[in-house]
Design an enzyme around this catalytic site. Structure first.
Site, PDB file in Angstrom:
ATOM      1  N   MET A   9       0.846  -1.187   0.000  1.00  0.00           N
ATOM      2  CA  MET A   9       0.000   0.000   0.000  1.00  0.00           C
ATOM      3  C   MET A   9       0.897   1.259   0.000  1.00  0.00           C
ATOM      4  O   MET A   9       1.845   1.326  -0.760  1.00  0.00           O
ATOM      5  CB  MET A   9      -0.996  -0.035   1.158  1.00  0.00           C
ATOM      6  CG  MET A   9      -2.141  -1.033   0.940  1.00  0.00           C
ATOM      7  SD  MET A   9      -3.110  -0.588  -0.517  1.00  0.00           S
ATOM      8  CE  MET A   9      -4.478  -1.720  -0.396  1.00  0.00           C
ATOM      9  N   SER A  10       0.617   2.234   0.855  1.00  0.00           N
ATOM     10  CA  SER A  10       1.291   3.528   0.728  1.00  0.00           C
ATOM     11  C   SER A  10       2.718   3.567   1.242  1.00  0.00           C
ATOM     12  O   SER A  10       3.380   4.603   1.125  1.00  0.00           O
ATOM     13  CB  SER A  10       0.468   4.617   1.406  1.00  0.00           C
ATOM     14  OG  SER A  10      -0.714   4.853   0.672  1.00  0.00           O
ATOM     15  N   VAL A  11       3.233   2.461   1.775  1.00  0.00           N
ATOM     16  CA  VAL A  11       4.680   2.387   1.964  1.00  0.00           C
ATOM     17  C   VAL A  11       5.362   2.581   0.609  1.00  0.00           C
ATOM     18  O   VAL A  11       6.500   3.063   0.533  1.00  0.00           O
ATOM     19  CB  VAL A  11       5.077   1.050   2.619  1.00  0.00           C
ATOM     20  CG1 VAL A  11       6.581   0.850   2.623  1.00  0.00           C
ATOM     21  CG2 VAL A  11       4.554   0.991   4.061  1.00  0.00           C
TER      22      VAL A  11
END
Length: 397
Positions: free
Chosen positions: A110-112
């Site tokens: 995801m937003s990592v």
């Protein structure tokens, strides 16, 4: 895609349900079986090994934000963990896969993913190919006809443009969900664009650029487009050359792509748990990886830790509910509190890279929370990793 038989794990997973709570634990570990992806190659580079050095971190006690007395292991057990590890100066104190995940399994970040794009941007900046103060149109002229006209690269890096983009995950009509439809991550329910870049060009400006921080995934997608233009390659090749081949990765990563081959820069990368620890070591090492390779200039990391004079104020005044008093957002990383001792890369459903610089501890957690955001699970995970870092600094591990 989606070729499992009815008796196999993942049977019944579709484009409509792969992000539902019942399917997340499987689908986050099988993105390439669900969606089109492109490989981010380690390019046969030497692997940077970890030393196995188990330490009793699991039973360390802590107090959660709501006053519960738990151990580190209980926090991990209660927060839908697929894999977690703690590393200190190359030694693995803990590495656990409680939900069937294996060391070589690629898990959706995801937003990592945003923080990985930041390291690519930093590398391009170090090579003189990307200038944060330059207008976005200097790299992608088409953006002159979008809401991003007049914005700078720096404003993308810190999510401070004036473009309208709702990150309300529970709203099926929010722009963040419309983006998923445009790139083929969800079945179409809205008319409109059918590719990443077409979608981004349609976003509108609603206030002046350079104001308050507001978390919006589209900022990273525009940043990724600019990185491709500055670096002269698509992101899978660019990230392989500038990041993945330099960190000593064990496994190739992959990135979800749309119908034109454009990557889902803001949240579409999948990678292994250990390789995420190697990414954390780049931040800990002032831009140098475990192999000794320079990934990004030290100044990029220092700027991330220091921020702009107003970074903490615009974060405090943000409409985004951050739950991080005294913190800030800089260069697609989170600084969760006063000072710069801890740096985070975060993704919804419980993805995290935790870097504690004074303790020289890197911790990673990959999860499948049934909801996109949960303050208790997030803050409890940070507390667990803080507890381990404190034990390291105090010589108890």
């Amino acid at each position: 895609m989606l070729s499992e038989t009815s008796s196999s794990p993942g049977a019944g997973v579709t484009l409509n349900n792969w992000q539902t709570p019942e399917q997340l634990a499987w689908s986050f570990q099988h993105i390439a079986d669900i969606l089109p992806t492109a490989v981010i190659s380690r390019a046969a580079a030497p692997t940077a090994p970890f030393e196995s050095a188990p330490a009793p971190v699991d039973e360390l006690p802590l107090v959660t934000v709501d006053g519960r007395f738990l151990t580190v292991r209980e926090v991990m057990d209660w927060t839908y963990t697929d894999g977690w590890l703690v590393e200190h100066d190359g030694r693995l104190f803990a590495e656990h896969y409680p939900s069937g995940m294996a060391p070589g399994t690629r898990h959706l970040l995801m937003s990592v993913s945003k923080s990985l794009v930041s390291l690519v941007a930093g590398s391009l900046w170090g090579a003189g190919l990307l200038h944060p103060d330059a207008p976005v149109t200097a790299y992608v002229p088409q953006l002159a006809y979008s809401g991003y006209a007049g914005a700078t690269v720096r404003q993308l890096l810190d999510m401070r443009t004036g473009v309208r983009f709702s990150e309300e995950y529970t709203d099926p009509d929010a722009e963040v969900r419309q983006l998923e439809e445009a790139i083929g991550w969800k079945a179409w329910t809205h008319p409109g664009p059918r590719s990443m870049y077409e979608f981004l060009l349609g976003l509108q400006k609603v206030r002046e650029h350079g104001g308050l921080f507001e978390y919006r995934s589209a900022e990273t997608d525009v940043l990724g487009w600019i990185c491709e233009a500055a670096g002269g390659a698509r992101m899978p090749q660019l990230m392989s050359r500038l990041l993945w081949s330099r960190i000593g990765a064990e496994e190739d990563a992959n990135i979800g792509v749309d119908s034109t081959g454009t990557g889902m820069f803001d949240g579409g990368i999948s990678a292994s748990l250990r390789d995420m620890a190697r990414v954390g070591r780049v931040v800990l090492g002032d831009g140098v990886s475990m192999t000794g390779a320079r990934v990004t200039p030290a100044e990029w990391i220092h700027d991330t830790l220091t921020g702009a004079p107003d970074s903490r104020q615009v974060f405090a005044d943000s409409p985004t509910d951050t739950r991080m008093p005294g913190g800030m957002y800089r260069n697609q990383f989170w600084i969760p509190r006063e000072g710069s001792d801890v740096v985070l890369a975060l993704g919804i459903h419980g993805q995290m890279i935790y870097v504690n610089r004074p303790a020289r501890v890197v911790a990673v957690k990959l999860s499948s929370w049934p909801v996109p955001q949960d303050a208790w699970m997030l803050l409890s995970t940070i507390t667990a990793f803080d507890t381990i870092a404190a034990a390291v600094q105090e010589g108890r591990l």
